[in-house]
Design a protein around this motif. Structure first.
Motif, PDB file in Angstrom:
ATOM      1  N   TYR A   1      67.787 -50.551  24.497  1.00  0.00           N
ATOM      2  CA  TYR A   1      67.490 -50.569  25.931  1.00  0.00           C
ATOM      3  C   TYR A   1      66.378 -49.581  26.281  1.00  0.00           C
TER       4      TYR A   1
ATOM      5  N   ARG B   1      62.690 -50.372  27.820  1.00  0.00           N
ATOM      6  CA  ARG B   1      62.120 -49.787  29.034  1.00  0.00           C
ATOM      7  C   ARG B   1      60.727 -49.224  28.763  1.00  0.00           C
TER       8      ARG B   1
ATOM      9  N   THR C   1      68.554 -55.394  28.789  1.00  0.00           N
ATOM     10  CA  THR C   1      67.099 -55.377  28.971  1.00  0.00           C
ATOM     11  C   THR C   1      66.606 -56.641  29.658  1.00  0.00           C
TER      12      THR C   1
END
Length: 330
Positions: A14, A18, A64
């Motif tokens: 995740y 990002r 995500t």
């Protein structure tokens, strides 16, 4: 312990997602990135921890993908499936051909490139692009453009990120002060040369390759893999901001140039580092075999004379077979 590993993989996936989305590019409604780090993290996690951590990849992908859109739909579920299956397929292909995580053989580097990156990431790019096509988010005439961009970003994630994680897992601190000095100079050089290559308006993009070659020859993958990562990150920052050699080009031209640059840098670092490591290992094994043969000859045919000595009384170099370091080790 297992739950912690799964959650750790999901969290790393995740966070990497990002970071990748900070430089996202939208092509006809499809969100792609020049470098998608989660694919490299997913494959490295499978290689290091085993296939049992795949739920962490699925969970990280789910979170995500959900953040990219406003709602979780069937199409996003399909994209999540593709992003989960792709590293699993790459892992299965690598294990089938006897891939070793140490990346100390040329065949390991070649397998990671062609099976782990190029072949494995075909799955995520194909499923994701077809999903967007069926969802009317990508025009049929732009399908292959979106597919190529998706595949390149996922493949670059494997080529750039996976080697770094694999070598960090088994990295050792240099034991000699001169190696620390050289490593420090190398770190400064790769940053400076990368900034010159990616920020200068002149065509100086290839000045990074001497530094990559230097890192591979002197430090093998523990040096060349991080250098390739630095070059790729700085190139993406400059490319997405249309700076330096990327200024004045269209979005697709920038994406193509970034993919070619990152791919060439990663291939040079990975394959050259593996070649040098393999040659050093072969030389060491040959030296140890010669020493053992000398010992056997001395035992079978001892020298005569008052000045002759038994083999075991003579000074001998020590290596890994004797429990000591090799003279060429850092």
């Amino acid at each position: 312990m297992y739950v912690a590993q799964v959650l750790g993989v999901a969290g790393a996936y995740y966070l990497a997602g990002r970071l990748g989305l900070m430089r996202q590019v939208v092509i006809d409604g499809a969100v792609v990135t020049p470098l998608w780090p989660p694919t490299g993290i997913a494959l490295a996690a499978l290689l290091c921890l085993g296939v049992r951590v795949w739920p962490g990849i699925a969970l990280g992908t789910l979170v995500t993908v959900t953040e990219i859109g406003d709602a979780f739909t069937v199409s996003r579920l399909a994209i999540m499936l593709g992003n989960t299956v792709a590293p699993l397929a790459a892992y299965a292909l690598l294990r089938r051909v006897g891939f070793r995580n140490e990346l100390a053989r040329l065949r390991d580097g070649v397998c990671l490139v062609f099976l782990g990156a190029f072949a494995g990431m075909l799955i995520s790019a194909t499923i994701g692009s077809f999903t967007l096509l069926l969802d009317d988010k990508v025009p049929p005439g732009r399908f292959w453009l979106v597919w190529a961009s998706w595949w390149a970003g996922d493949a670059m994630g494997v080529l750039v990120v996976t080697p770094v994680l694999l070598v960090l897992r088994g990295a050792r601190w240099p034991r000699r002060n001169d190696r620390w000095l050289e490593a420090s100079v190398l770190a400064v050089a790769v940053v400076v040369m990368s900034l010159i290559a990616t920020r200068s308006s002149l065509s100086m993009i290839y000045v990074v390759f001497p530094v990559i070659i230097w890192s591979a020859l002197r430090f093998q993958l523990p040096g060349s893999a991080p250098c390739a990562l630095v070059v790729s990150v700085l190139a993406i920052l400059a490319g997405t901001d249309a700076l330096g050699p990327f200024a004045g080009h269209s979005l697709m031209e920038i994406m193509a140039n970034l993919s070619l640059l990152n791919g060439c840098v990663a291939l040079t670092a990975l394959l050259l580092g593996a070649i040098v490591a393999e040659h050093k290992n072969i030389r060491r094994e040959t030296e140890y075999a010669v020493e053992e043969l000398e010992a056997l000859v001395e035992q079978l045919a001892p020298l005569s004379g008052p000045d002759s000595g038994r083999y075991e009384d003579r000074p001998r170099r020590h290596g890994p077979l004797d429990g000591g370091p090799h003279p060429d080790d850092p």
